[in-house]
Scaffold this motif. Structure first.
Motif, PDB file in Angstrom:
ATOM      1  N   LEU A 216       0.663  -1.175   0.005  1.00 31.57           N
ATOM      2  CA  LEU A 216      -0.003   0.003  -0.138  1.00 31.57           C
ATOM      3  C   LEU A 216       1.002   1.105  -0.031  1.00 31.57           C
ATOM      4  O   LEU A 216       0.512   2.350  -0.465  1.00 31.57           O
ATOM      5  N   ARG A 217       1.936   1.440   0.552  1.00 37.86           N
ATOM      6  CA  ARG A 217       2.854   2.108   0.676  1.00 37.86           C
ATOM      7  C   ARG A 217       3.746   2.614  -0.572  1.00 37.86           C
ATOM      8  O   ARG A 217       3.770   3.707  -1.065  1.00 37.86           O
ATOM      9  N   THR A 221      -1.083   3.016  -5.409  1.00 34.96           N
ATOM     10  CA  THR A 221      -1.299   4.424  -5.051  1.00 34.96           C
ATOM     11  C   THR A 221      -2.505   4.681  -5.272  1.00 34.96           C
ATOM     12  O   THR A 221      -3.433   3.734  -5.542  1.00 34.96           O
ATOM     13  N   ASP A 222      -3.504   5.951  -5.242  1.00 34.63           N
ATOM     14  CA  ASP A 222      -4.562   6.440  -5.208  1.00 34.63           C
ATOM     15  C   ASP A 222      -5.338   5.500  -6.483  1.00 34.63           C
ATOM     16  O   ASP A 222      -6.330   5.364  -6.334  1.00 34.63           O
ATOM     17  N   ARG A 223      -4.856   5.741  -7.577  1.00 37.85           N
ATOM     18  CA  ARG A 223      -5.383   4.928  -8.737  1.00 37.85           C
ATOM     19  C   ARG A 223      -5.701   3.438  -8.654  1.00 37.85           C
ATOM     20  O   ARG A 223      -6.654   3.013  -9.256  1.00 37.85           O
ATOM     21  N   GLN A 225      -6.773   2.232  -5.657  1.00 35.35           N
ATOM     22  CA  GLN A 225      -7.753   1.944  -4.607  1.00 35.35           C
ATOM     23  C   GLN A 225      -8.640   0.757  -4.729  1.00 35.35           C
ATOM     24  O   GLN A 225      -8.863   0.061  -3.980  1.00 35.35           O
ATOM     25  N   ASP A 229      -8.674  -2.382  -2.270  1.00 36.02           N
ATOM     26  CA  ASP A 229     -10.137  -2.742  -1.558  1.00 36.02           C
ATOM     27  C   ASP A 229     -10.447  -4.239  -1.685  1.00 36.02           C
ATOM     28  O   ASP A 229     -10.818  -4.978  -0.684  1.00 36.02           O
TER      29      ASP A 229
END
Length: 245
Positions: A216-217, A221-223, A225, A229
């Motif tokens: 996750l780090r 990245t945000d794209r 998500q 999930d």
């Protein structure tokens, strides 16, 4: 450009009225995206399921054109989709592969590790039999992409004895004596990660917490998500299956 290869289906996105763009990982050519005609038809739908092993033929006029692919089924893992936990594991492992890897770069170790993981999910009677393989696959993927953890020696003393934790900042192992004052800030290092062999449910959960932190780090990245999930759903199901929820 033209080649044929054994591949694993990783992801699919509908394109046009009947076709789809399919992402497949191969040993020699890495992750490949290709257009498949009739992908949404009755014949191809059961073939283009994430986790299936296939024989793929790729063809394009030049290196900049999206290739077209013809796909033949080698081995179907579709029956596992009726089982929630194996289905979630296959969804996660293939989605992670399709999201994290750059296209066109060969990662043969990852290809064969993914094939082995999928075989383990298929063969084991419960997630306790393949959970450790999933952790190892995630560790290998981090290492292959340049984010490998240093689990051979203690970050403080340099010793390789009694390593029980990992620094969430550096990704380096820490021995029991050095870890004790900072236990709440460190990630547990389950024994099977370094020594191999089977793992308990608690160790599998610890291993997934370890790899999840760095995935996750550093990679998701945000794209990514939706992919993160999917992992969250898998980890929750694993914890419930092991009575750890």
């Amino acid at each position: 450009m033209r080649f044929e290869a054994q591949a694993i289906v990783c992801a699919l996105r509908n394109h046009g009225e009947h076709g789809a763009i399919v992402w497949l990982i191969t040993a020699e050519h890495g992750l490949q995206a290709a257009y498949v005609r009739g992908a949404r038809g009755r014949r191809m739908r059961p073939v283009l399921i994430a986790g299936n092993s296939v024989h793929a033929g790729f063809a394009a006029r030049n290196d900049t054109q999206l290739p077209q692919a013809t796909i033949e089924l080698i081995h179907s893992r579709a029956p596992l989709l009726s089982e929630p936990l194996p289905a979630a594991a296959i969804e996660w492992a293939t989605a992670l592969t399709a999201t994290a890897l750059p296209e066109g770069q060969p990662y043969p170790r990852l290809f064969w590790a993914l094939e082995g993981l999928l075989d383990a999910i298929e063969a084991a009677p419960s997630a306790g039999g393949w959970g450790a393989a999933l952790v190892r696959y995630e560790l290998l993927l981090l290492a292959e992409l340049g984010f490998g953890l240093d689990l051979d020696n203690c970050a403080v003393t340099g010793s390789n004895d009694d390593l029980v934790a990992v620094s969430p900042k550096s990704g380096r192992a820490v021995s029991a004596a050095e870890a004790e004052p900072y236990a709440c800030k460190l990630l547990p290092l389950p024994r099977f990660v370094r020594e191999g062999g089977p793992a308990s449910w608690e160790e599998i959960a610890q291993g997934l917490d370890l790899t999840g932190h760095f995935l996750l780090r550093d990679l998701l990245t945000d794209r990514a998500q939706p992919v993160a999930d999917a992992r969250g759903r898998l980890v929750d199901r694993l914890r419930r299956a092991g009575g750890l929820a």
